[in-house]
Design an enzyme around this catalytic site. Structure first.
Site, short mmCIF file in Angstrom:
data_model
loop_
_atom_site.label_atom_id
_atom_site.label_comp_id
_atom_site.label_asym_id
_atom_site.label_seq_id
_atom_site.Cartn_x
_atom_site.Cartn_y
_atom_site.Cartn_z
N HIS A 17 0.89 -0.92 -0.16
CA HIS A 17 -0.24 -0.08 0.56
C HIS A 17 1.40 1.22 -0.26
O HIS A 17 0.40 2.28 0.32
CB HIS A 17 -1.13 0.06 1.18
CG HIS A 17 -0.20 0.08 2.02
ND1 HIS A 17 -0.27 -0.54 3.53
CD2 HIS A 17 -0.25 1.51 2.58
CE1 HIS A 17 0.10 -0.23 4.50
NE2 HIS A 17 0.57 1.63 3.89
N ASP B 178 -1.11 -7.68 1.43
CA ASP B 178 -0.49 -5.62 1.75
C ASP B 178 1.64 -6.41 1.62
O ASP B 178 1.65 -6.39 2.57
CB ASP B 178 -1.24 -5.23 2.71
CG ASP B 178 -0.28 -4.03 2.61
OD1 ASP B 178 0.54 -3.23 1.78
OD2 ASP B 178 -0.26 -3.02 3.62
N SER C 59 4.49 1.65 8.42
CA SER C 59 3.39 0.58 7.04
C SER C 59 4.65 0.23 6.38
O SER C 59 6.23 1.38 6.12
CB SER C 59 2.77 1.72 7.03
OG SER C 59 1.93 1.44 7.13
#
Ligand code: 4AZ
Length: 850
Positions: free
Chosen positions: A651, A706, A800
């Site tokens: 992402h 992801d 992330s």
């Protein structure tokens, strides 16, 4: 009849009474076989034979005793051992002159010979020492009036070593015998000596790696191990650095870089710092080995104007050694003091450096009348290696008559009036970083206005009372509760716990009562997925649970039919043992489970302490990478898995708002980075990308799959701060409850800002079913929840793509997951969600070859 008085039953014994035998040894003349009825003959000849035999026996016993005694005497009793003692003494009627610093000066030699003479007189006057004393040497002098540092050699019979050590452990004053002309008007006091490690003893006599440094004015003096940093320090080295300052000043010593061989128990390399010029244990300040990150505080203070640093190496391992600096500063005249007002802070001397040895500080705290005082210790490290557990006799803090020592998490002490006295004591050896504390005045009738008061004195929000989570460190917020039965379960010990924790495989109550009445009846095993199977099916080499959990923790390693939960050796056979890869034990007969294991090991010692909050130490997570997008700075994290490949989250690479995040040219990767404001620091490597490969099944609505792999435009050289993490095999399991570390430069609170220093947080794997209840209809098999249901520790925006590092017992670290998403950050019941790496292991292999 055959006589068998010799006691031997063997056939050959009978020969003794044959004539042949008599001829051979000649002793038993006249002895012959007798007919049983010749009683006269027996009576007549018997006594004579007895006497001869008895004499012989006595003779042999005496000989054996004598031989035994001689063996014992020469082998044991008379065996002498060389014993070196290091010590110091005070010459009370001498003044220190500069020439005493130079061991080649005549003044040094003259005073040294007097000291040696004094020691000879002293030892010869003590019966337990005199016969064994050999010689002494003086190694240095320092101020006060004059302190002489010396070694003394004794040659002691093994069996008297203890007595000699005991005798020497006392403090002596020299009383001169009459007519001792050589020592006229030589007053010596406080003579002490301590047994010395044989390796240190050698340093005492060998000057080949010995340095003497004197701090000048306010200047900083630097020194390093020989050859630092370009070549390793010598093997089997005995080095010492004598550090001095001017009289009445003290020294501050800091190791700026420290990398010696790892601390293993037998004969490792070791650096010692002493608060004395004598290398004796009772004056040791610290013992160091292994590698320390530069951010770790290695500053040590002396109690006087001298310090001794020694390096003793036994290994031939290649390590650069250390770089250190020291300077002199005035002695702290006042430690502690009077503190008034409503609140304030105080700390141990030189905090966060190590406090000096041999110091006492007293703080008298007084808050306004009718108020009480609360002291909150934020950091507390008073650890002494030789402290008997729980006694606090060496270094301690004393408040209200109670002593505190060791390493403690956040704790609070309260007063019974508006005054409180805090006393800090440090003894003559081993120091630590001390404490940092805050004092606050409070109304004793209402210590926590509008809040709940824990029994520890801490104030917590009223909403946290009886909610099933421990907020007071002593559980007092969870005692005497009436549970809300619609969403809480009452444990046998009366704690209230959330209902969705029932039967999740974790002992949440503390008495296991939440795991007792689970759906699996007696005699069955509860699988990781909740299924019950007969106990007999556990470890039967078949995946009866369907998730491999019944075969995961079995003692014996055997070959089993391959399933997706079994580890497959290169030869194609599958093992019953869970997570066998890179665990230091060869489980596959072809050794393939221990191949490609040059990963997941950090080069620095893992420090258990988090200095100043949740900052990582430098080099603690050498696989952590920071990804910067052009013009936007740090956006995502990633993990190094080889010298050219990174793993991150898909992402992070979705084009958005006209920015081409999917373009390799948009990104810069920083490896070996610790502080975002120091991207050009030595050790940090910047790279671009050759390609970005997001998983083609990535779903930017659900965040399923992801994951992305990124190829660097140029390989990186591995270093102490750049190292790859191990990739777990597709069969690798990270069971619910396992502690895992999450790291990153993301926001430190929801809606907050990113961190400059790499942050770390320890979180726990949460059972998949529990997590599905908390985040309904959002989890896929590629996702795993990790965190605390209490909230508090979590990843956040900017983390992330970064690693979930699972540190195994041997220190080897596996990439358990990739930071993916979550509902906010650190919220209760909303743990962070991570991409499961084992599930996508084959995809990583396919795309990168790693
Ligand atoms: C993010 O926005 C993010 N609490 C990452 C992790 C979590 C939340 C948000 C988990 O990058």
């Amino acid at each position: 009849m055959r006589s068998n008085r010799g006691g031997k039953k063997d056939v050959g014994a009978g020969l003794k009474y044959s004539h042949q035998a008599q001829n051979i040894n000649g002793f038993e003349e006249g002895v012959e076989f007798l007919p049983a009825n010749n009683s006269r003959k027996v009576e007549k000849r018997g006594p004579k034979r007895w006497i001869v035999l008895l004499a012989l026996l006595i003779f042999f016993i005496l000989i054996s005793l004598m031989v035994g005694f001689l063996v014992w005497h020469f082998n044991y009793r008379n065996v002498r051992v060389q014993k070196i003692f290091n010590g110091f003494l005070r010459i009370t009627n001498e003044n220190f002159i500069d020439a005493y610093e130079n061991s080649n000066s005549t003044e040094f030699a003259n005073l040294a010979s007097k000291v040696k003479e004094a020691l000879k007189v002293l030892y010869n006057g003590i019966p337990a020492l005199g016969p064994f004393y050999k010689e002494s040497g003086v190694t240095a002098f320092s101020e006060g009036s004059v302190i002489a540092y010396y070694w003394s050699e004794f040659s002691v019979p093994q069996y008297r070593v203890e007595e000699v050590e005991r005798t020497l452990s006392k403090e002596y004053v020299l009383t001169l015998p009459p007519r001792s002309r050589a020592l006229q008007s030589f007053n010596v006091a406080s003579i002490v000596a301590f047994p010395t490690d044989a390796r240190t003893a050698q340093t005492t006599r060998d000057n080949s790696c010995s340095f003497s440094l004197h701090a000048r004015g306010e200047e900083v003096t630097r020194f390093t191990t020989p050859g630092f940093p370009d070549s390793p320090y010598p093997a089997r080295a005995r080095c010492q650095w004598v550090l001095r300052g001017d009289a009445d000043l003290v020294l501050s010593l800091t190791f700026q870089s420290f990398d010696v061989a790892p601390c293993d128990n037998d004969g490792n390399d070791v650096v010692m710092v002493y608060d004395s010029l004598s290398p004796v244990e009772p004056r040791a300040v610290v013992q160091l080995c292994g590698t320390y990150a530069p951010s770790y505080n290695l500053t040590f203070l002396s109690s006087q104007n001298v310090m001794l640093v020694t390096l003793i190496t036994n290994t031939v391992r290649r390590h650069p050694g250390f770089k250190a600096k020291f300077f002199q500063l005035p002695k702290m005249t006042e430690c502690g003091g009077r503190l008034t007002g409503m609140q304030g802070t105080f700390n141990t001397p030189y905090y966060p450096g190590h406090y000096p040895p041999n110091i006492d500080c007293t703080w008298d705290i007084e808050v306004p009348h009718h108020q009480n005082v609360k002291i909150r210790f934020k950091l507390f490290y008073l650890v002494e290696p030789h402290e008997t557990l729980g006694t606090c006799t060496k270094d301690y803090v004393e408040i209200n008559g109670e002593r505190y020592c060791g390493e403690k998490k956040h704790f609070v002490v309260t007063s019974r009036s508006n005054k409180i006295t805090v006393h800090f004591h440090s003894d003559e050896s081993y120091t630590d970083t001390g404490f940092f504390a805050e004092y606050l005045s409070y109304d004793s009738s209402d210590p926590c206005p509008g809040m709940f008061t824990c029994k520890t004195g801490r104030c917590i929000n009223n909403t946290l009372r009886c909610d099933g989570w421990t907020d007071c460190t002593d559980f007092s917020d969870e005692l005497d509760c009436v549970c809300n039965s619609t969403y809480q379960f009452t444990c046998k010990n009366n704690f209230c716990k959330p209902r969705f924790w029932l039967c999740d495989g974790l002992d949440d109550c503390g008495d296991k009562s939440d795991e007792l009445e689970c759906s699996c009846p007696n005699g069955t095993f509860r699988c990781g997925n909740g299924k019950c199977i007969p106990k007999s099916e556990k470890c039967n080499k078949k995946d009866n649970c369907g998730d491999g959990s019944d075969e995961a923790e079995c003692d014996s390693v055997s070959i089993v039919p391959c399933t997706k939960y079994t580890y497959k050796c290169r030869s194609g056979v599958c093992l019953s043992k869970g997570n066998p890869e890179c665990d230091g034990k060869q489980d596959c007969s072809d050794g393939s489970d221990e191949k490609n294991c040059d990963c997941g090991l950090r080069s620095f010692i893992k420090q258990s302490r988090i200095v100043g909050g949740q900052n990582s130490d430098e080099g603690e997570w050498p696989w952590q990478v920071s990804l910067h997008a052009a013009g936007q700075g740090h956006l995502c994290g990633a993990s190094l898995i080889s010298s050219t490949w990174l793993v991150s989250a898909a992402h992070c690479f979705i084009d958005e708002l006209g920015i081409r995040y999917s373009e390799p040219a948009t990104w810069k990767a920083y490896l070996g980075l610790h502080d975002q404001s120091k991207r050009s620091a030595t050790g940090v490597e910047e790279r671009g990308f050759k390609q970005i490969i997001p998983h083609d099944a990535f779903n930017d609505f659900t965040f399923d799959y992801d994951i992305a792999v990124l190829e660097l435009d140029k390989p990186v050289d591995l270093s102490t701060v750049i190292r790859p993490i191990c990739l777990p095999d597709s069969s690798h399991t990270f069971p619910a409850g396992k502690a895992i570390w999450v790291t990153g430069w993301g926001h430190t609170k929801e809606g907050g800002t990113g961190a400059l220093i790499l942050q770390k947080g320890e979180i726990r794997v949460i059972n998949q079913t529990t997590c599905e209840d908390l985040l309904p209809n959002q989890l896929t098999p590629r996702m795993m929840c990790v965190g605390f249901l209490t909230g508090g520790v979590d990843s956040c925006q900017g983390d992330s793509g970064g690693p979930l590092s699972s540190v195994e017992d041997d220190g080897r670290t596996f990439l358990a997951g990739v930071v993916s998403w979550g509902e906010g950050c650190a919220r209760r019941n909303k743990p962070g969600v991570y991409t499961r790496v084992p599930v996508l292991r084959d995809w990583i292999k396919e795309k990168t070859g790693v």
